[in-house]
Design an enzyme around this catalytic site. Structure first.
Site, short mmCIF file in Angstrom:
data_model
loop_
_atom_site.label_atom_id
_atom_site.label_comp_id
_atom_site.label_asym_id
_atom_site.label_seq_id
_atom_site.Cartn_x
_atom_site.Cartn_y
_atom_site.Cartn_z
N GLY A 12 109.06 29.01 17.94
CA GLY A 12 109.33 30.01 18.97
C GLY A 12 109.91 29.46 20.25
N GLN A 13 110.13 28.13 20.32
CA GLN A 13 110.72 27.56 21.52
C GLN A 13 112.10 28.17 21.75
OE1 GLN A 13 109.33 25.90 19.07
NE2 GLN A 13 107.95 24.32 19.82
N GLU A 14 112.49 28.27 23.02
CA GLU A 14 113.73 28.97 23.36
C GLU A 14 114.91 28.48 22.52
OE1 GLU A 14 114.47 28.97 27.52
OE2 GLU A 14 116.11 30.43 27.32
N LEU A 48 114.94 27.28 19.65
CA LEU A 48 114.82 27.59 18.21
C LEU A 48 114.98 29.09 17.93
CD1 LEU A 48 111.83 25.24 17.22
CD2 LEU A 48 114.27 24.87 16.85
#
Ligand code: G3D
Length: 200
Positions: free
Chosen positions: A78-80, A82
């Site tokens: 969920g990292q920006e 990704l």
């Protein structure tokens, strides 16, 4: 003769197969949810220690056999950086589980932005959505109604293009997890737009 028996065997053992995306910001609890679901639905599964689960980087895959079908889960990072990969999976999936950390008000706008980008994608039209307000075990966490209304404020009218349910849960304690997965199972079996993709 072999072909006859093999055909009968295959007919008795084959299952419809479905693919489910688990999305949400990093730290929302996606991997914990997947571990909890596997532990609740696969009686022989020995789960990871929840305290040893780290944030999803890349992709985690999980599988559950239940109600005569096979569910394949894709738990995406969920990292920006990704989030731009999420849409590569949209045309293949049968349901979305969007996980929100209800205990983290500081990242509410961030999760709303990610949700808005996702829900506006036309490849998800007709795909059932389970919105999980996770971490309900944390005191002072946002209630389901609040999480639902915050995300609806950026998702209307696109959310309405599918079956949708908002539920509170705690992936850590397991509360609400089987209700959510059972709802997803009902919806994907009923959804005429995305029938089971393959038989195994
Ligand atoms: P992610 O896969 O979405 O990145 P994780 O998130 O599943 O890795 O969870 C991130 C952190 O949140 C983990 O804590 C995990 O134990 C915690 N967590 C997940 N679900 C819940 C929940 O329902 N309640 C509470 N209280 N915590 C939860 P750490 O400390 O390992 O970072």
């Amino acid at each position: 003769m072999f072909h006859l028996f093999y055909g009968l065997y295959k007919q008795c053992t084959q299952k419809d197969e479905y693919f489910i995306l688990i999305l949400g910001l990093d730290n929302a609890g996606k991997t914990t949810l997947l571990e909890q679901a596997k532990a609740q639905f696969n009686s022989s599964y020995v789960g990871l220690n929840p305290k040893k689960i780290t944030a999803t980087v890349g992709l985690n895959i999980g599988r559950i056999d239940t109600a005569g079908i096979r569910l394949n889960f894709w738990d995406l990072g969920g990292q920006e950086e990704l989030q731009s990969l999420w849409d590569k999976y949209y045309s293949e999936c049968h349901a979305i589980i969007y996980v929100v950390d209800s205990g983290d008000r500081n990242r509410l706008n961030e999760t709303k932005d990610a949700f808005a980008t996702m829900i506006h994608n036309q490849h998800l039209d007709g795909v059932p959505l389970l919105l999980l307000a996770n971490k309900q075990d944390i005191e002072a966490s946002m209630l389901v109604a609040e999480v639902k209304s915050q995300l609806s404020s950026v998702g209307t009218p696109y959310i309405g293009r599918r079956e949708c349910l908002a539920l509170g849960c705690s992936a850590l304690t397991g509360a609400g997890v089987s209700d959510g997965i059972s709802w997803v199972v009902e919806q994907i079996k009923l959804n005429p737009i995305r029938p089971a993709r393959t038989q195994i």
